[in-house]
Scaffold this motif. Structure first.
Motif, PDB file in Angstrom:
ATOM      1  N   TYR A  48     116.088 150.996  33.396  1.00 57.17           N
ATOM      2  CA  TYR A  48     115.310 152.024  32.697  1.00 57.17           C
ATOM      3  C   TYR A  48     115.966 152.417  31.378  1.00 57.17           C
ATOM      4  CZ  TYR A  48     112.289 152.567  36.727  1.00 57.17           C
ATOM      5  OH  TYR A  48     111.381 152.321  37.720  1.00 57.17           O
ATOM      6  N   LEU A  49     115.125 152.679  30.372  1.00 54.60           N
ATOM      7  CA  LEU A  49     115.561 153.329  29.141  1.00 54.60           C
ATOM      8  C   LEU A  49     115.735 154.798  29.463  1.00 54.60           C
ATOM      9  CD1 LEU A  49     113.120 151.753  26.558  1.00 54.60           C
ATOM     10  CD2 LEU A  49     115.615 151.501  26.603  1.00 54.60           C
ATOM     11  N   THR A  50     116.914 155.331  29.249  1.00 50.76           N
ATOM     12  CA  THR A  50     117.177 156.689  29.724  1.00 50.76           C
ATOM     13  C   THR A  50     117.333 157.681  28.570  1.00 50.76           C
ATOM     14  OG1 THR A  50     119.575 156.403  29.731  1.00 50.76           O
ATOM     15  CG2 THR A  50     118.407 155.761  31.726  1.00 50.76           C
ATOM     16  N   LYS A  51     116.930 158.894  28.847  1.00 47.62           N
ATOM     17  CA  LYS A  51     117.109 160.015  27.918  1.00 47.62           C
ATOM     18  C   LYS A  51     117.379 161.235  28.787  1.00 47.62           C
ATOM     19  CE  LYS A  51     116.897 161.600  23.729  1.00 47.62           C
ATOM     20  NZ  LYS A  51     117.556 160.933  22.583  1.00 47.62           N
TER      21      LYS A  51
ATOM     22  N   ASN B 100     103.099 149.936  36.843  1.00 46.07           N
ATOM     23  CA  ASN B 100     103.310 148.923  35.801  1.00 46.07           C
ATOM     24  C   ASN B 100     103.688 149.562  34.474  1.00 46.07           C
ATOM     25  OD1 ASN B 100     102.727 146.652  37.400  1.00 46.07           O
ATOM     26  ND2 ASN B 100     100.541 147.184  37.296  1.00 46.07           N
ATOM     27  N   MET B 101     104.121 150.812  34.514  1.00 42.93           N
ATOM     28  CA  MET B 101     104.404 151.516  33.262  1.00 42.93           C
ATOM     29  C   MET B 101     105.741 151.094  32.666  1.00 42.93           C
ATOM     30  SD  MET B 101     102.910 155.295  34.215  1.00 42.93           S
ATOM     31  CE  MET B 101     102.834 155.856  32.496  1.00 42.93           C
ATOM     32  N   GLU B 102     105.855 151.276  31.390  1.00 40.44           N
ATOM     33  CA  GLU B 102     107.113 151.023  30.678  1.00 40.44           C
ATOM     34  C   GLU B 102     108.221 151.856  31.333  1.00 40.44           C
ATOM     35  OE1 GLU B 102     108.756 151.922  26.162  1.00 40.44           O
ATOM     36  OE2 GLU B 102     107.917 153.444  27.503  1.00 40.44           O
ATOM     37  N   LYS B 103     109.405 151.261  31.416  1.00 39.78           N
ATOM     38  CA  LYS B 103     110.476 151.930  32.167  1.00 39.78           C
ATOM     39  C   LYS B 103     111.270 152.908  31.306  1.00 39.78           C
ATOM     40  CE  LYS B 103     111.306 148.887  35.991  1.00 39.78           C
ATOM     41  NZ  LYS B 103     112.346 148.178  36.738  1.00 39.78           N
ATOM     42  N   SER B 104     110.650 154.037  30.967  1.00 41.40           N
ATOM     43  CA  SER B 104     111.366 155.069  30.211  1.00 41.40           C
ATOM     44  C   SER B 104     111.402 156.338  31.044  1.00 41.40           C
ATOM     45  CB  SER B 104     110.665 155.329  28.881  1.00 41.40           C
ATOM     46  OG  SER B 104     109.341 155.767  29.091  1.00 41.40           O
ATOM     47  N   VAL B 105     112.564 156.970  31.071  1.00 39.84           N
ATOM     48  CA  VAL B 105     112.721 158.135  31.956  1.00 39.84           C
ATOM     49  C   VAL B 105     113.500 159.251  31.257  1.00 39.84           C
ATOM     50  CG1 VAL B 105     114.819 157.212  33.075  1.00 39.84           C
ATOM     51  CG2 VAL B 105     113.389 158.872  34.300  1.00 39.84           C
ATOM     52  N   LEU B 106     113.063 160.471  31.496  1.00 38.40           N
ATOM     53  CA  LEU B 106     113.732 161.658  30.961  1.00 38.40           C
ATOM     54  C   LEU B 106     114.291 162.494  32.110  1.00 38.40           C
ATOM     55  CD1 LEU B 106     114.319 163.746  28.645  1.00 38.40           C
ATOM     56  CD2 LEU B 106     112.094 164.773  29.199  1.00 38.40           C
TER      57      LEU B 106
ATOM     58  N   PHE C 138     107.304 159.805  27.567  1.00 37.09           N
ATOM     59  CA  PHE C 138     108.015 159.120  28.668  1.00 37.09           C
ATOM     60  C   PHE C 138     107.058 158.746  29.800  1.00 37.09           C
ATOM     61  CE2 PHE C 138     110.894 162.107  26.619  1.00 37.09           C
ATOM     62  CZ  PHE C 138     111.978 161.296  26.310  1.00 37.09           C
ATOM     63  N   SER C 139     107.361 157.638  30.457  1.00 35.01           N
ATOM     64  CA  SER C 139     106.567 157.260  31.643  1.00 35.01           C
ATOM     65  C   SER C 139     106.961 158.110  32.846  1.00 35.01           C
ATOM     66  CB  SER C 139     106.810 155.793  32.006  1.00 35.01           C
ATOM     67  OG  SER C 139     106.496 154.946  30.937  1.00 35.01           O
TER      68      SER C 139
END
Lengths: 221, 221
Positions: A46-49, A21-27, A89-90
């Motif tokens: 996903y928010l991407t970096k 259930n984590m925020e969708k941020s990915v590195l 990041f999640s």
């Protein structure tokens, strides 16, 4: 028609991430190249970096993203020294990338990726294994690390025994591990490659949070 | 949000299929269950056909497809005796399925899948290997075949050495092979599973086409 991303094991990572259930941020560490998998994560919301050390690979990834009308936020960076705050990041991953460094640098990089990951966050990382057909080629610099030529440039390749990399996973739980030997036809020749892939979960608090926690507990008395 | 299908190796099959210029028709042997991967092929523009031996699993797949508004064309059938004409499909697969039969039946099934495949068509099939944690459990019926209990029902499980299944691939070229040992957490316990996956290409004409060809050649003289 949507494309299939050739980095197939990352489909499994997305499946694991989607189940949290984590925020969708990915590195992505090592995010460059002509088929950047962050594009797939972007398609899945996903928010991407991304960071990429090599400018040529960075250029290729940004060209791809522009053509597709995506902003993947890939910039120049070094996974041995990430410019992000703790727990930013999640999710994180480094696909077919860390083994282009020495084992010392790999440890540093995994510690850095762990640092910027939130508690309970997931990390995918994979390693070349000694089953790979190129293990032993090139200039031997010890501990199954070799300097090999890739497209006329000398590149380090580090090879691992099946469980060897697990000593790097302090404070991380192995949710999924896959040790695989694949044979495929590459430039007309059959090649045999060996990888071990991991999906890890960050389980422990970092030391500062832990000290703060102890401090609060102490204040209670 | 589109879902990720848990049958991850089939993403690679789609990638291989997309790279050909063949008509997009695909047959799934063992197509049932609550997450039928034919649904993924349908999303990628494939004409789908599936057969399933078990009525309960068939019901589950059709329920899934109805809910999603897809017509996947899955019906009852037996892969040991397919009701399709020779060379009916460009692509075929049987995922995590054939090893629920004896080795004799597996050979029969692969011959049948090969028969209904067009020339140059691709077939994915995978096998349990002797690295699997359940290999050796249950009633031993010889040649690494065991009758094991799945959900209180006795089910055959056949286990293979790394290259053992390759004797079944007559007239087929191995384009991709992956021998993998995976560890994951299943119902709270760590389990170790062993699979070997293949993507095969049908390379030879079948005997009837060959005889017709000889006949035409002969007529020419």
């Amino acid at each position: 028609m949507r494309e299939i991303f050739k980095q197939i094991p990352l489909y499994r990572l997305i499946m694991y991430c989607n189940e949290t259930n984590m925020e969708k941020s990915v590195l992505d560490c090592g995010a460059g190249g002509d088929c950047p998998p962050l594009s797939l994560f972007e398609e899945y919301g996903y928010l991407t970096k991304g960071i990429e050390f090599n400018f040529e690979q960075l250029e290729k990834a940004n060209k791809y993203a522009n053509k597709k009308g995506q902003n993947l936020n890939i910039e120049n960076g070094d996974m041995r020294k990430l410019k992000f705050n703790n727990e930013s990041f999640s999710f994180g991953y480094s696909y077919n990338s860390v083994f282009h460094m020495t084992k010392k640098e790999i440890l540093k990089s995994i510690n850095e990726m762990n640092r910027v990951l939130k508690k309970d966050g997931l990390l995918f990382v994979n390693f070349l294994t000694i089953n790979d057909f190129r293990c032993g080629d090139g200039v031997d610099i010890g501990e199954k690390q070799y300097e090999q030529m890739d497209d006329d440039f000398p590149v380090i390749h580090s090879y691992f025994e099946e469980c060897e990399a697990e000593k790097y996973f302090e404070d991380m739980e192995i949710l999924y591990k896959e040790n695989r030997v694949l044979e495929r036809i590459f430039e007309g020749k059959k090649v045999r490659q060996g990888f071990v892939d991991y999906i890890l979960k960050k389980v422990k608090w970092d030391i500062f949070l832990y000290i703060s926690f102890l401090y609060i507990i102490t204040l209670d008395y």
